[in-house]
Write an enzyme that holds these catalytic residues in place. Structure first.
Site, PDB file in Angstrom:
ATOM      1  CG  HIS A  17      48.593  42.952  70.913  1.00 28.38           C
ATOM      2  ND1 HIS A  17      49.018  44.252  70.901  1.00 28.38           N
ATOM      3  CD2 HIS A  17      49.076  42.428  72.065  1.00 28.38           C
ATOM      4  CE1 HIS A  17      49.726  44.507  71.988  1.00 28.38           C
ATOM      5  NE2 HIS A  17      49.793  43.411  72.713  1.00 28.38           N
ATOM      6  CE  LYS A  41      52.894  48.061  80.177  1.00 25.51           C
ATOM      7  NZ  LYS A  41      52.616  47.157  79.052  1.00 25.51           N
ATOM      8  NE  ARG A  90      56.449  40.862  73.687  1.00 24.59           N
ATOM      9  CZ  ARG A  90      56.846  42.024  74.169  1.00 24.59           C
ATOM     10  NH1 ARG A  90      57.080  43.011  73.359  1.00 24.59           N
ATOM     11  NH2 ARG A  90      56.982  42.194  75.464  1.00 24.59           N
ATOM     12  CB  SER A 128      52.364  48.844  72.847  1.00 21.05           C
ATOM     13  OG  SER A 128      51.546  47.748  72.539  1.00 21.05           O
TER      14      SER A 128
HETATM   15  N1  COA Z   1      52.913  41.210  69.653  1.00 18.71           N
HETATM   16  C1  COA Z   1      53.487  42.400  69.887  1.00 18.71           C
HETATM   17  N2  COA Z   1      53.644  42.906  71.125  1.00 18.71           N
HETATM   18  C2  COA Z   1      53.172  42.182  72.141  1.00 18.71           C
HETATM   19  C3  COA Z   1      52.568  40.947  71.966  1.00 18.71           C
HETATM   20  C4  COA Z   1      52.447  40.461  70.654  1.00 18.71           C
HETATM   21  N3  COA Z   1      51.872  39.291  70.411  1.00 18.71           N
HETATM   22  N4  COA Z   1      52.221  40.461  73.166  1.00 18.71           N
HETATM   23  C5  COA Z   1      52.594  41.361  74.056  1.00 18.71           C
HETATM   24  N5  COA Z   1      53.180  42.411  73.441  1.00 18.71           N
HETATM   25  C6  COA Z   1      53.757  43.581  74.065  1.00 18.71           C
HETATM   26  C7  COA Z   1      52.785  44.679  74.279  1.00 18.71           C
HETATM   27  O1  COA Z   1      52.773  45.534  73.177  1.00 18.71           O
HETATM   28  C8  COA Z   1      53.329  45.344  75.538  1.00 18.71           C
HETATM   29  O2  COA Z   1      54.282  46.310  75.193  1.00 18.71           O
HETATM   30  P1  COA Z   1      54.598  47.534  76.174  1.00 18.71           P
HETATM   31  O3  COA Z   1      55.093  46.956  77.461  1.00 18.71           O
HETATM   32  O4  COA Z   1      55.596  48.281  75.425  1.00 18.71           O
HETATM   33  O5  COA Z   1      53.299  48.274  76.357  1.00 18.71           O
HETATM   34  C9  COA Z   1      53.990  44.215  76.282  1.00 18.71           C
HETATM   35  O6  COA Z   1      54.190  43.202  75.336  1.00 18.71           O
HETATM   36  C10 COA Z   1      53.147  43.610  77.348  1.00 18.71           C
HETATM   37  O7  COA Z   1      51.855  43.919  77.054  1.00 18.71           O
HETATM   38  P2  COA Z   1      50.508  43.197  77.285  1.00 18.71           P
HETATM   39  O8  COA Z   1      50.516  41.819  76.742  1.00 18.71           O
HETATM   40  O9  COA Z   1      49.450  44.109  76.784  1.00 18.71           O
HETATM   41  O10 COA Z   1      50.467  43.041  78.801  1.00 18.71           O
HETATM   42  P3  COA Z   1      50.618  44.148  79.856  1.00 18.71           P
HETATM   43  O11 COA Z   1      51.880  43.857  80.583  1.00 18.71           O
HETATM   44  O12 COA Z   1      50.452  45.499  79.311  1.00 18.71           O
HETATM   45  O13 COA Z   1      49.334  43.853  80.728  1.00 18.71           O
HETATM   46  C11 COA Z   1      48.048  42.701  82.369  1.00 18.71           C
HETATM   47  C12 COA Z   1      49.405  42.942  81.730  1.00 18.71           C
HETATM   48  C13 COA Z   1      47.071  43.796  82.109  1.00 18.71           C
HETATM   49  C14 COA Z   1      47.465  41.424  81.801  1.00 18.71           C
HETATM   50  C15 COA Z   1      48.336  42.560  83.870  1.00 18.71           C
HETATM   51  O14 COA Z   1      49.002  43.717  84.314  1.00 18.71           O
HETATM   52  C16 COA Z   1      47.083  42.375  84.668  1.00 18.71           C
HETATM   53  O15 COA Z   1      46.515  41.316  84.685  1.00 18.71           O
HETATM   54  N6  COA Z   1      46.625  43.439  85.358  1.00 18.71           N
HETATM   55  C17 COA Z   1      45.454  43.419  86.200  1.00 18.71           C
HETATM   56  C18 COA Z   1      45.867  43.471  87.683  1.00 18.71           C
HETATM   57  C19 COA Z   1      46.265  42.114  88.168  1.00 18.71           C
HETATM   58  O16 COA Z   1      45.525  41.163  88.120  1.00 18.71           O
HETATM   59  N7  COA Z   1      47.497  42.037  88.655  1.00 18.71           N
HETATM   60  C20 COA Z   1      48.078  40.805  89.112  1.00 18.71           C
HETATM   61  C21 COA Z   1      48.581  40.021  87.934  1.00 18.71           C
HETATM   62  S1  COA Z   1      49.273  38.505  88.447  1.00 18.71           S
END
Ligand code: COA
Length: 163
Positions: A17, A41, A90, A128
């Site tokens: 990140h 989550k 990724r 994560s």
């Molecule tokens: N390096 C390492 N890990 C990475 C990474 C990187 N560059 N990019 C993403 N990841 C990992 C994260 O660690 C995470 O791991 P986990 O699933 O084990 O926790 C996973 O990839 C995805 O994480 P992240 O990028 O933080 O996204 P998320 O899926 O947790 O969050 C939101 C997604 C919050 C953006 C999305 O749910 C959202 O927009 N929510 C708001 C409600 C909404 O609008 N919903 C409709 C969406 S269309």
């Protein structure tokens, strides 16, 4: 000014990140890290803990803001006047979810573009969840997460938190 939003759960922030954020700051005038109160989550760290871990990892950069939001990302972007959402891609497995989300977000907020940055090769298979699992079982996660995150995970382990 181009304002970009980098949303995620960041539970906790990883070096992957951090890499995406640093690269985003080379492209945009200002980047807001938007911590989602993700309903899907059950986070290990509270929003305040996650906010602090991000701030410690990135030190001071006036062009970076850390914020939290509830509800739809599209509404948050509209409220903030942001026209770009940054997502890190990724391994192949991310693609389908990101593709669906980007399309849904475009439908909800047509003026907001989603920009994908390819994750650095050293973080391609890091997540994560994986980092939490390894750290809470006593494995070494240094090099995968900022030093403050490794210390915070070790504290959780000492408190008896199980993966
Ligand atoms: N390096 C390492 N890990 C990475 C990474 C990187 N560059 N990019 C993403 N990841 C990992 C994260 O660690 C995470 O791991 P986990 O699933 O084990 O926790 C996973 O990839 C995805 O994480 P992240 O990028 O933080 O996204 P998320 O899926 O947790 O969050 C939101 C997604 C919050 C953006 C999305 O749910 C959202 O927009 N929510 C708001 C409600 C909404 O609008 N919903 C409709 C969406 S269309």
């Amino acid at each position: 000014m181009t304002l970009a939003v980098y949303p995620g759960t960041f539970d906790p922030i990883t070096n992957g990140h951090v890499d995406i954020l640093r690269r985003s700051l080379k492209i945009f005038d200002k980047v807001v890290v938007a911590l989602a109160e993700n309903v899907r989550k059950a986070p290990l760290f509270t929003i305040d803990e996650r906010r602090k871990l991000i701030a410690d990892a990135l030190k001071q950069d006036g062009r970076l803001e850390i914020d939290a939001f509830q509800g739809l990302l599209a509404d948050y972007c509209r409220r903030r006047g942001a026209n770009v959402v940054i997502r890190g891609l990724r391994a192949l497995a991310d693609f389908e979810y990101e593709f669906q989300s980007a399309h849904m977000n475009r439908r909800l907020a047509p003026d907001v573009e989603t920009l994908f940055l390819m994750t650095g090769e050293e973080s391609f298979y890091v997540s994560s969840s994986l980092v939490k699992e390894v750290a809470l079982m006593g494995g070494d996660v240094s090099g995968l997460v900022p030093a403050g995150v490794a210390a915070a995970l070790a504290d959780k382990r000492k408190q008896g938190v199980k993966p």
